[in-house]
Scaffold this active site. Structure first.
Site, PDB file in Angstrom:
ATOM      1  N   CYS A 170     -32.634  47.695 -29.876  1.00  0.00           N
ATOM      2  CA  CYS A 170     -32.786  46.246 -29.887  1.00  0.00           C
ATOM      3  C   CYS A 170     -31.979  45.544 -28.802  1.00  0.00           C
ATOM      4  CB  CYS A 170     -32.400  45.701 -31.260  1.00  0.00           C
ATOM      5  SG  CYS A 170     -33.339  46.465 -32.597  1.00  0.00           S
ATOM      6  N   GLU A 321     -20.732  40.293 -35.621  1.00  0.00           N
ATOM      7  CA  GLU A 321     -20.870  39.591 -34.345  1.00  0.00           C
ATOM      8  C   GLU A 321     -19.959  38.372 -34.276  1.00  0.00           C
ATOM      9  OE1 GLU A 321     -24.410  37.525 -31.640  1.00  0.00           O
ATOM     10  OE2 GLU A 321     -24.856  38.268 -33.668  1.00  0.00           O
TER      11      GLU A 321
END
Length: 423
Positions: A170, A321
């Site tokens: 990805c 993240e």
């Protein structure tokens, strides 16, 4: 032409996504908070645990002549559509390499795919089993090759400086754009068409991702299924499409009077070294990529006002993240408007970095951060680590130079961060 510090700029953009058949309609959908997720109506979907996806808004055969489309995997069709738009947007034509408008020896392509021609491979295997050897298409191999989209785009623009296809799950689309930036910066090329594409809405990938418990099973409410940072998030929604940008050296763009969207500042890359599918939970690998970006460029953290986050709507990945952003940028994170656009487009796998680069560049160009939709109950850990744009789009500062990041991460622990800023 050899140099290691050439400035790189974005001069063209193109996309075909679940929100629209071009970059303009896609951007309008993002700013409006529109969801491209809907029920799967194919017969095979009935037996799947996951029966939703973000399917393309405009079928490629409405844009590409059918004889040509039959020779291209769906992923290559998407890439070619987005690349043609970006190439024209940059002021070039299909004959630019032939008529001397651009030097073909100085033109490259880097178009990535995380999976490649999976639908061609699986469909032609069905043909082999059901109808026999002689009915298998002679175009099968060039259609299923992961480098097929890049090669076909390269043929369209007449690229001879290099045609490349990074494959990093990805993170593929973002890595492609990072590679393209380096091609120009180091003097290998003056113009590079770069981005990502994916076409994996097929019963096998959906069954496989579903059995991994990686995808949302909110079949009853498709448009609310992709919900990054919400406490009820339960996995990503598979999407399809492509996003492509035209990158040029600043000198080359200025010499021809090109319109410039933004500067492509550079990339930061790392690997988690943690697990084949699970992200490192504290975001250490992501933080390493962010720090690598800062170490390799002149980017000032105070300039960064926007982050197009990877934000797939998975319980672990979303928070890792944001922890990484906080770890690297500290209090500067407070003035970064974080958008999770996969809440609208779904997750385009290898195409995500391309589409989200288009969104990031347009966010800077228009000075607007798209919203993250479906965040009804913000995860406290998200709230503690970032300023998530929710509900409605948000204006970015209208004065001065500003910058934005596009984050992309993939199975295998691949981490890629791209940075762009206004000119």
């Amino acid at each position: 032409m050899s140099s290691t510090n050439r400035t790189v700029v974005v001069t063209g953009i193109g996309a075909t996504t679940p929100l629209g058949g071009d970059a303009t309609s896609t951007w309008e959908g993002l700013v409006a908070g529109k969801s491209g997720v809907r029920p799967l109506e194919q017969d095979w979907a009935a037996e799947q645990a996951v029966r939703i996806a973000a399917q393309i808004a405009v079928e490629p055969t409405e844009v590409i002549p059918r004889p040509q489309a039959r020779k291209l995997d769906r992923s290559a069709q998407f890439a070619l559509i987005a690349a043609k738009e970006a190439w024209a947007d940059a002021g070039y034509t299909e004959t630019s390499a032939d008529d001397g408008t651009v030097d073909a020896d100085r033109v490259g392509t880097v178009i990535a795919s995380g999976i490649g021609g999976v639908t061609t491979l699986l469909d032609q295997y069905d043909v082999l089993k059901d109808k026999g050897v002689r009915r298998v298409s002679p175009h099968t191999v060039p259609m299923l090759m992961p480098n097929g989209p890049s090669a076909n785009v390269g043929l369209y623009v007449g690229a001879r400086a290099g045609v490349h296809t990074p494959v990093s799950a990805c993170a593929s689309g973002a890595e492609a754009i990072g590679y393209a930036i380096e091609m120009i910066r180091t003097g290998r090329a003056d113009v590079v068409v770069a981005g990502g594409t994916e076409a994996a809405i097929h019963p096998l990938p959906i069954a496989a991702f579903g059995n991994m418990m990686a995808m949302s099973k909110n079949n009853e409410n498709p448009q609310a299924a992709s919900r990054p940072y919400d406490t009820a998030r339960d996995g990503f929604v598979l999407g399809e499409g492509a996003g492509v940008v035209v990158l040029e050296s600043a000198e080359h763009a200025a010499a021809r009077g090109a319109r410039v969207y933004a500067e492509a500042v550079g990339q930061g890359i790392s690997a988690d070294g943690h697990d084949i599918v699970q992200p490192e939970p504290e975001g250490r690998g992501i933080a390493h990529a962010l720090q690598n970006l800062l170490d390799r460029t002149d980017l000032d953290p105070a300039e960064i006002v926007h982050v197009n986050a990877h934000a797939t709507s998975t319980p672990a990945g979303d928070i890792a993240e944001l922890k990484a952003l906080r770890k690297v940028f500290g209090d500067d994170t407070d003035h970064m408007a974080v958008s999770g656009t996969k809440s609208m487009t779904g997750h385009l796998l290898g195409g995500a970095g391309g589409v989200e680069t288009v969104a990031t560049v347009l966010a800077l160009y228009h000075r607007v951060a798209p919203p993250t939709i479906n965040v009804d109950d913000l995860d406290p850990e998200a709230e503690a680590n970032a300023d998530v744009v929710r509900g409605e789009a948000r204006k970015l500062p209208v004065e001065g130079r500003i910058a934005a990041l596009n984050d992309s991460f993939g199975f295998g622990g691949h981490n890629v961060v791209l940075a762009f800023r206004t000119i």
